[in-house]
Design an enzyme around this catalytic site. Structure first.
Site, PDB file in Angstrom:
ATOM      1  N   GLY A  54      94.547  88.751  37.167  1.00 51.09           N
ATOM      2  CA  GLY A  54      95.855  88.138  37.325  1.00 51.09           C
ATOM      3  C   GLY A  54      96.985  89.018  36.838  1.00 51.09           C
ATOM      4  N   ASN A 102     101.744  79.106  36.710  1.00 45.59           N
ATOM      5  CA  ASN A 102     101.948  80.013  37.836  1.00 45.59           C
ATOM      6  C   ASN A 102     101.429  79.390  39.123  1.00 45.59           C
ATOM      7  OD1 ASN A 102      99.658  81.703  39.316  1.00 45.59           O
ATOM      8  ND2 ASN A 102      98.877  81.164  37.286  1.00 45.59           N
ATOM      9  N   PHE A 106      97.686  84.401  44.964  1.00 43.90           N
ATOM     10  CA  PHE A 106      96.904  85.596  45.329  1.00 43.90           C
ATOM     11  C   PHE A 106      97.764  86.619  46.079  1.00 43.90           C
ATOM     12  CE2 PHE A 106      92.511  83.235  45.576  1.00 43.90           C
ATOM     13  CZ  PHE A 106      92.498  83.133  44.208  1.00 43.90           C
ATOM     14  N   SER A 175      91.067  79.097  41.647  1.00 47.76           N
ATOM     15  CA  SER A 175      92.520  79.068  41.533  1.00 47.76           C
ATOM     16  C   SER A 175      93.049  77.806  42.201  1.00 47.76           C
ATOM     17  CB  SER A 175      93.145  80.293  42.203  1.00 47.76           C
ATOM     18  OG  SER A 175      94.543  80.129  42.319  1.00 47.76           O
ATOM     19  N   ASN A 177      95.991  77.557  43.425  1.00 49.24           N
ATOM     20  CA  ASN A 177      97.162  77.931  44.208  1.00 49.24           C
ATOM     21  C   ASN A 177      96.880  78.365  45.636  1.00 49.24           C
ATOM     22  OD1 ASN A 177      98.863  77.463  41.949  1.00 49.24           O
ATOM     23  ND2 ASN A 177      98.238  79.448  41.103  1.00 49.24           N
ATOM     24  N   THR A 178      95.616  78.311  46.051  1.00 45.21           N
ATOM     25  CA  THR A 178      95.253  78.519  47.450  1.00 45.21           C
ATOM     26  C   THR A 178      94.695  77.198  47.958  1.00 45.21           C
ATOM     27  OG1 THR A 178      94.778  80.881  47.187  1.00 45.21           O
ATOM     28  CG2 THR A 178      93.748  79.755  49.055  1.00 45.21           C
ATOM     29  N   LYS A 214      83.786  82.540  38.901  1.00 46.09           N
ATOM     30  CA  LYS A 214      84.806  82.023  37.980  1.00 46.09           C
ATOM     31  C   LYS A 214      85.107  80.572  38.337  1.00 46.09           C
ATOM     32  CE  LYS A 214      89.188  83.260  35.798  1.00 46.09           C
ATOM     33  NZ  LYS A 214      90.215  84.320  35.671  1.00 46.09           N
ATOM     34  N   ASN A 243      89.228  79.263  34.603  1.00 51.42           N
ATOM     35  CA  ASN A 243      90.493  79.583  35.243  1.00 51.42           C
ATOM     36  C   ASN A 243      91.596  78.685  34.675  1.00 51.42           C
ATOM     37  OD1 ASN A 243      92.379  80.613  37.198  1.00 51.42           O
ATOM     38  ND2 ASN A 243      90.690  80.905  38.628  1.00 51.42           N
TER      39      ASN A 243
END
Length: 340
Positions: A54, A102, A106, A175, A177-178, A214, A243
């Protein structure tokens, strides 16, 4: 300063110091003590403490980060295709909580471009260090525009480019964020993904590339148990826990401020307890020789020791680096030398 601009400013300063030879000249000042060396997954690490994925998404500062005391640097997350990530602003400080939210998404230049940098950096690390050199990990994820049913092929595209240059490889399915990415944490999705990535990585590199997955701290205990069982069944080399979280419990920052920031993964001190719980659960379920890398809420050397005592083989930090500055890894290593 805007947090993302501040990150680039500080990172560029560290890279400039490396480019002009300053970090190389001061490498002994930052270097971990020899007694901190440990072997994990068949790899010699100069210290159990490293930098999580990251921070260096594009593998542009591996040498500089290695010079300032991190025992390993995990680059990425890298995707099969280049992508800009989510719209800005997408990085936010919660100073009262020593935390960050955040929703970067990616952002990276794609596996082919990043692979060339990783290859060059790995060769330079080998040349620069006569003894135990800092270790280079590569973290791969799914390209946003790729549909979930095509995710395996997308991960394989990254594996084909990057595996040969990595000391170890991480499959990131956690993550927030995807869109839809965390659905890949289900055992039904993970089994073919990890099996095919592991097989291709070894074939491409002509050697065994340690493979880890992860996972998120937001998994239920039952889901964590399922992941542990699958990792054991597949003979995975390790698990990284954890994560960022989509939770917002127990924050000191004003609720209105947190709500205004909106969606994203929370990292930093508030994640400490849950990450430790997940680590302990995993350690009780996986074989002793399966590596566990602890990350989440790590700020001090005592935090690192607590993770090692709870069964972690290695420990990573990231968010505290943004608050503590470039001497952070050195400070952790010096204190670890005294308390271990």
């Amino acid at each position: 300063m805007d947090p993302e601009k501040a990150h680039h400013f500080a990172f560029d300063a560290i890279k400039l110091a490396q480019k002009v030879g300053l970090t190389k000249a001061t490498r002994k000042f930052f270097a971990p003590a020899p007694k901190l060396k440990r072997t994990v997954m068949g790899i010699d690490f100069p210290s159990p403490f490293g930098l999580a994925a990251g921070f260096d998404k594009g593998a542009t500062g591996i040498l500089a980060l290695s010079d300032i005391g991190f025992g390993h640097v995990e680059i990425g997350t890298v995707t099969g295709q280049a992508q800009p990530g989510n719209p800005q602003p997408r990085l936010f400080r919660l100073v009262e909580d020593r935390a960050v939210i955040n929703r970067m998404g990616f952002n990276n230049e794609g596996a082919e471009v990043v692979a060339a940098r990783v290859a060059q950096s790995r060769q330079q690390l080998k040349a620069d260090y006569s003894g135990t050199r800092p270790v280079l990990g590569v973290n791969i994820g799914k390209t946003k525009v790729v549909e979930l049913e095509d995710a395996v092929g997308d991960y394989l595209a990254s594996t084909r480019q990057l595996a040969i240059h990595a000391d170890y490889l991480v499959v990131n399915v956690s993550s927030p964020n995807t869109p839809g990415l965390r659905l890949l944490q289900s055992v039904e999705s993970l089994r073919p993904l990890l099996s095919e990535v592991g097989e291709l990585a070894d074939h491409t590199a002509g050697r065994h590339i340690p493979l880890l997955v992860k996972i998120a701290p937001d998994l239920s205990d039952e889901d964590i148990a399922d992941v542990a069982k699958l990792a054991t069944e597949l003979g995975l080399d390790g698990i990284i826990a954890t994560n960022t979280t989509i939770g917002r419990d127990g924050l000191t920052s004003p609720a209105a401020k947190v709500e205004e920031i909106g969606a994203g993964g929370l990292s930093g001190a508030p994640l400490k307890q849950r990450s430790l719980e997940v680590l302990r659960q995993l350690r009780s379920m996986v074989p002793a020789d399966m590596a566990l890398i602890a990350v989440g809420g790590v700020t001090t050397a005592q935090d690192v020791k607590d993770r090692l005592d709870a069964g972690a083989d290695l420990v990573q930090g990231y968010t505290a680096f943004l608050y503590e500055g470039p001497f952070w890894a050195r400070s952790i290593n010096r204190q670890l030398e005294r308390i271990l």
